[in-house]
Design a protein around this motif. Sequence first.
Motif, PDB file in Angstrom:
ATOM      1  N   ARG A  11       3.547   1.689   0.252  1.00 34.58           N
ATOM      2  CA  ARG A  11       4.390   0.697   0.911  1.00 34.58           C
ATOM      3  C   ARG A  11       3.829  -0.702   0.705  1.00 34.58           C
ATOM      4  O   ARG A  11       4.570  -1.663   0.475  1.00 34.58           O
ATOM      5  N   ALA A  12       2.502  -0.828   0.762  1.00 36.80           N
ATOM      6  CA  ALA A  12       1.895  -2.146   0.579  1.00 36.80           C
ATOM      7  C   ALA A  12       2.090  -2.643  -0.847  1.00 36.80           C
ATOM      8  O   ALA A  12       2.347  -3.833  -1.076  1.00 36.80           O
ATOM      9  N   ALA A  14       4.547  -1.942  -2.760  1.00 37.35           N
ATOM     10  CA  ALA A  14       5.958  -2.296  -2.934  1.00 37.35           C
ATOM     11  C   ALA A  14       6.255  -3.682  -2.374  1.00 37.35           C
ATOM     12  O   ALA A  14       7.221  -4.334  -2.810  1.00 37.35           O
ATOM     13  N   GLU A  15       5.472  -4.142  -1.416  1.00 38.82           N
ATOM     14  CA  GLU A  15       5.709  -5.451  -0.807  1.00 38.82           C
ATOM     15  C   GLU A  15       5.091  -6.585  -1.619  1.00 38.82           C
ATOM     16  O   GLU A  15       5.302  -7.756  -1.287  1.00 38.82           O
ATOM     17  N   PRO A  17       4.959  -9.259  -4.284  1.00 36.01           N
ATOM     18  CA  PRO A  17       6.013  -9.874  -5.102  1.00 36.01           C
ATOM     19  C   PRO A  17       5.630  -9.875  -6.576  1.00 36.01           C
ATOM     20  O   PRO A  17       4.458  -9.962  -6.934  1.00 36.01           O
TER      21      PRO A  17
END
Length: 319
Positions: A11-12, A14-15, A17
């Motif tokens: 999840r990290a 994916a965040e 940019p």
Amino acid sequence: MDTQHDIALTRALAEIPGPLPFSGVIHVAIPHTSRFTVVGNHLAQHAELSLTAIGIGVHIQSLPAGSKVGIKALAARFAEGETTIAAALRELETHGYLHRTRERLANGRMITRTVFCNRPGALLRGGTVVPVGVAPGPAPGPVVTSVVPASAPAPPPAPEPTPVPEEAHPPARLPSRSAPKPPRRPLPQPRELTPELHRAASALLADLRRHAPELVLSEDDVEELVPGAAAWLERGAHPDAVRHALTAELPQPPKYPAKIVRHRLTALLPPPLPGAQELAPVRRTPVTPFQTCEGCDRAFRSPAPGHCRDCRAQYGEAA
């Protein structure tokens, strides 16, 4: 727990940019809110420091002021040996991050003052010094100080260190001022202070200021010190030798010339010259030489050649 960690990491990622790099490290940067230290890349990516020196430098920078950062303290904390840690500390000193000096306190105790500078370049340019905090305790320990540029904001306060009990720093015991001083050694005295010896000693002392302008003695001082100088002359010391002993390497400025002369006349007094008996060569007991027996070739001691005891007895019986 591993599955939850992997999900959180996915999840990290994916965040983050932008596209992720295909090789190399990927940073997951989560802002710190407590217990963190700001370390400059000039230290973390130093081109000349070893990895051990960089790690120790970061560790020292993260500690509160007053923490023990000596070789033995670091060796007890990390797996590296004292030799490796000592070499790393020398690297940090060479590049200006670490400064270690020996200082004497007002009570006479010697301490090692350790200063860590987080930006040596900013220190030379006159950066603003921001104290990191000092551990409590009656005896000052090593000091760790950070230096930041004048335009940079102050770093967050470091966590409060654990108080050190007062028993860990016993007060230094100073010598009692009421203790009696050892008696002063008496001024040397000649065996016989003849008028000629008195006159020579007085002239030598009065003439000292010509060779050392600091040694200006009053008439009373000269009269008091005459026996000491006379004792030197009586023991065969040349006046030039006495003068050199009294005037060489004087403290600057000498506060009490008469006391300096008295001390040197007493402490540097040469022994009396040895007499003829002391200088005579030591007599050795004559040693009877070895002879070779003419009958059996046995070695024996005798002042003259001949036969040994057994051969003499044998020849005597035969005769």
